[in-house]
Design a protein around this motif. Sequence first.
Motif, short mmCIF file in Angstrom:
data_model
loop_
_atom_site.label_atom_id
_atom_site.label_comp_id
_atom_site.label_asym_id
_atom_site.label_seq_id
_atom_site.Cartn_x
_atom_site.Cartn_y
_atom_site.Cartn_z
N ALA A 72 79.96 26.05 57.73
CA ALA A 72 78.61 26.48 57.81
C ALA A 72 77.94 26.78 56.22
O ALA A 72 78.82 26.75 55.06
N LEU A 73 76.56 26.36 56.15
CA LEU A 73 76.01 26.46 54.78
C LEU A 73 76.42 27.89 53.96
O LEU A 73 76.50 27.86 52.74
N GLU A 74 76.15 28.90 54.83
CA GLU A 74 76.50 30.27 54.06
C GLU A 74 78.05 30.35 53.56
O GLU A 74 78.27 31.33 52.62
N ALA A 93 68.89 25.09 54.27
CA ALA A 93 68.94 25.82 55.53
C ALA A 93 67.64 26.17 56.15
O ALA A 93 67.72 26.20 57.39
N GLY A 95 65.95 23.95 57.04
CA GLY A 95 65.64 22.53 57.94
C GLY A 95 64.22 21.92 57.60
O GLY A 95 63.90 20.76 58.46
N ALA A 120 78.37 21.28 57.61
CA ALA A 120 77.61 22.33 57.60
C ALA A 120 75.90 22.16 57.84
O ALA A 120 75.33 22.88 58.58
N ASN A 124 73.96 23.70 60.98
CA ASN A 124 72.68 24.50 60.91
C ASN A 124 71.56 23.72 61.41
O ASN A 124 70.60 24.35 62.07
N ARG A 127 71.92 24.88 65.02
CA ARG A 127 71.37 26.18 65.34
C ARG A 127 70.06 26.29 65.29
O ARG A 127 69.34 27.14 65.95
N ASN A 253 78.07 30.90 66.61
CA ASN A 253 76.91 30.10 66.71
C ASN A 253 75.55 31.22 66.86
O ASN A 253 74.81 31.36 67.62
#
Length: 260
Positions: A72-74, A93, A95, A120, A124, A127, A253
């Motif tokens: 995940a980017l975070e 993040a 997009g 990641a 994202n 998501r 998610n």
Amino acid sequence: MTLSAEDMDLFKDLRMAEFGRVIQEIIDDPDRDHDSFEDKVKEALYAQRNARDSRRIERLMREACLQQSVAALERFDVTTDRGITTDRINRLATGEWIIHGQDISITGATGTGKSFLAQALGVNACRMQFHTRYFRMSDLGDDFDMLRENTMKRKKFMASLMKASLVIIDDFLATTVSQHALEQVFNLLVARERSSTVIASQHQPDYWYSVFADAAIADAVLSRLSTNGVLFRLKGEDMRTRPEVEAGTQVVNTTIPRHL
């Protein structure tokens, strides 16, 4: 007042089961008696939308082959001199780069986080409800080899990859693939001129030229990746020693509003 089983079945038939569940919760809570009708309906509608979006995200993660990813980017480590900043992660993040069809190349030594960052970005994208496909190059090469003698299926497979909002090719040129598979991969890269592609590789772009017998193909691909994309050269300590990566903790998610 209580909704009957028939009422709940009707919500299910209308594919609004979550709406009905939340309405029943509100009915059962005396502290909500003085809430406005509009607030009650709005809460149930938002719950229904979030449930629908969660199902879509789960489906997109499965289709992308990222449903088991812990990336995940975070979670990407920017506390060390990794070669990418927090501001850049935050911009990724959003997009926006996918909306504009920008490409990303990620290079670096083993353990610097190439695959983690590539996955990641894919998680994202799912998501945000972008249609995403993730492959290790050896697997993608095998897929093309299996379809070598079936032109119709190969074209259908290629078309599905061309339509995806984001295609990620990890371990790019890390292992040897057949000449046929190599040609198909680069045909794909050329065809995705207006759509985003992420390449993750241990090798710097200059090495990519040496792999292809057809210099024109290499020039076409590398020119597009360089003019339409951004290159991240990752460095730093081995990310695989991070506790949550070692533990294999999967990211929830989280429902995020869809892209426009």
